[in-house]
Design a protein around this motif. Structure first.
Motif, mmCIF file in Angstrom:
data_model
loop_
_atom_site.group_PDB
_atom_site.id
_atom_site.type_symbol
_atom_site.label_atom_id
_atom_site.label_comp_id
_atom_site.label_asym_id
_atom_site.label_seq_id
_atom_site.Cartn_x
_atom_site.Cartn_y
_atom_site.Cartn_z
ATOM 1 N N ALA A 1 -13.463 -38.602 -11.699
ATOM 2 C CA ALA A 1 -12.374 -38.103 -12.540
ATOM 3 C C ALA A 1 -11.032 -38.177 -11.807
ATOM 4 O O ALA A 1 -10.010 -38.569 -12.384
ATOM 5 N N VAL B 1 -17.616 -30.297 -16.849
ATOM 6 C CA VAL B 1 -18.940 -30.334 -16.227
ATOM 7 C C VAL B 1 -18.844 -29.919 -14.761
ATOM 8 O O VAL B 1 -19.680 -29.166 -14.250
ATOM 9 N N LEU C 1 -22.292 -33.358 -20.013
ATOM 10 C CA LEU C 1 -21.404 -34.490 -20.263
ATOM 11 C C LEU C 1 -21.645 -35.076 -21.651
ATOM 12 O O LEU C 1 -20.702 -35.380 -22.390
ATOM 13 N N LEU D 1 -15.567 -34.446 -18.494
ATOM 14 C CA LEU D 1 -16.105 -34.618 -17.147
ATOM 15 C C LEU D 1 -15.685 -33.463 -16.232
ATOM 16 O O LEU D 1 -16.494 -32.933 -15.454
ATOM 17 N N THR D 2 -14.438 -33.054 -16.344
ATOM 18 C CA THR D 2 -13.941 -31.954 -15.525
ATOM 19 C C THR D 2 -14.614 -30.635 -15.897
ATOM 20 O O THR D 2 -14.907 -29.803 -15.021
ATOM 21 N N ALA E 1 -25.576 -31.639 -15.336
ATOM 22 C CA ALA E 1 -24.340 -32.375 -15.573
ATOM 23 C C ALA E 1 -24.503 -33.422 -16.673
ATOM 24 O O ALA E 1 -23.576 -33.657 -17.454
ATOM 25 N N LEU F 1 -18.854 -36.491 -9.329
ATOM 26 C CA LEU F 1 -18.183 -36.441 -10.629
ATOM 27 C C LEU F 1 -16.688 -36.179 -10.470
ATOM 28 O O LEU F 1 -15.861 -36.784 -11.157
ATOM 29 N N LEU G 1 -11.954 -37.329 -19.691
ATOM 30 C CA LEU G 1 -11.747 -36.664 -18.392
ATOM 31 C C LEU G 1 -11.887 -35.147 -18.520
ATOM 32 O O LEU G 1 -12.384 -34.484 -17.604
#
Length: 288
Positions: A147, A191, A72, A188-189, A68, A143, A185
């Motif tokens: 988010a 990932v 990221l 992050l999403t 991750a 995570l 975001l």
């Protein structure tokens, strides 16, 4: 075998419960974000970021860091490069996206081919839902919670930015910050979903739920309910089908989502194909 057994038997296995929980978490988060991506027209951006994280995942494996973290870092690198190319050259956004994501994705493929490994790194590309460990489940949940919290807290600002960035600026909001926040975001999403369906299918989870909900309602608040509900239902259905058909889990999740979109495309009450054809017939003048 009765229907109850069809439902309960897979739950006897820990890998199936992990898969159902993990996929449901990713499905909810991806579906929520997809509503904004579809509304703004950033579907291609979702494709770019989801593919661009591949070299970060491979490098994280090489150095023994969490997948991750690498994903990221490269997600933010991709977003920054696209923004830099767009703002400092004559190249338009779609071309900048294409340049960055294809280059980084190709770099990831090169790194996979050049990395000596006892582990099959192809699961990075195609996903490994049924192999999610307790540590990975906890990481995905953390995570996703971060988010999700940001989306909930900033949902009004992000919605105004999506509908009318000029008005958002006029009332004191910073459209550039909100755009950057949405891109962060997105990284992050990506990932979170990467570990579920892999790099290639992430984009489907980031686009299809929002597009389906967009056909079913004209109100954005309802989209934010319909998209996650459909996405989770598709995810659970896909996982169960993969168990009983002994087929690829991530692929079936996306196939079910695609089927849900197909049904909405044909049967949506106001924006479906049948409704459009009916409206067209009514609008046609009667022939003598």
């Amino acid at each position: 075998m009765n229907p109850l057994d069809l439902f309960l038997e897979p739950l006897q296995y820990e890998f199936m419960t992990h898969a159902l929980i993990t996929t449901s978490i990713a499905a909810i988060l991806c579906a929520l974000l997809s509503c904004w991506l579809v509304l703004i027209g950033w579907s291609l951006m979702g494709d770019a970021v989801s593919h661009a994280v591949l070299p970060g995942v491979v490098l994280a494996y090489v150095f023994g860091a969490p997948f991750a973290l690498g994903a990221l870092v490269f997600g933010f690198i991709a977003v920054s490069l696209i923004g830099a190319i767009r703002s400092t050259t004559r190249v338009k956004e779609d071309a900048a996206i294409g340049i960055v994501f294809t280059t980084l994705f190709a770099l990831g493929l090169v790194l996979i081919s050049a990395t000596p490994s006892q582990t099959d790194l192809n699961h990075i590309i195609f996903g490994n839902i049924l192999g999610v460990s307790n540590a990975e489940l906890a990481q995905i949940a953390l995570l996703a919670a971060i988010a999700f919290a940001v989306l909930v807290i900033k949902r009004r600002d992000l919605t105004l930015y999506a509908f009318d960035p000029t008005h958002a600026h006029a009332i004191g909001l910073n459209p550039k910050f909100l755009g950057a926040l949405l891109l962060g975001l997105l990284a992050l999403t990506s990932v979170v979903a990467l570990q579920v369906v892999g790099v290639i299918l992430v984009v489907a989870m980031l686009i299809i739920p929002g597009a389906t909900a967009y056909l079913l309602t004209d109100r954005f608040s309802r989209m934010l309910v319909i998209a996650p509900a459909l996405s989770v239902a598709s995810a659970i259905t896909g996982i169960y089908l993969s168990y009983w058909l002994d087929a690829a889990s991530g692929g079936l999740v996306v196939v079910v989502q695609g089927c849900a979109f197909g049904l909405a495309y044909v049967f949506a009450p106001r924006h479906g194909l049948l409704s459009k054809l009916h409206q067209h017939r009514i609008a046609q003048p009667a022939t003598p």
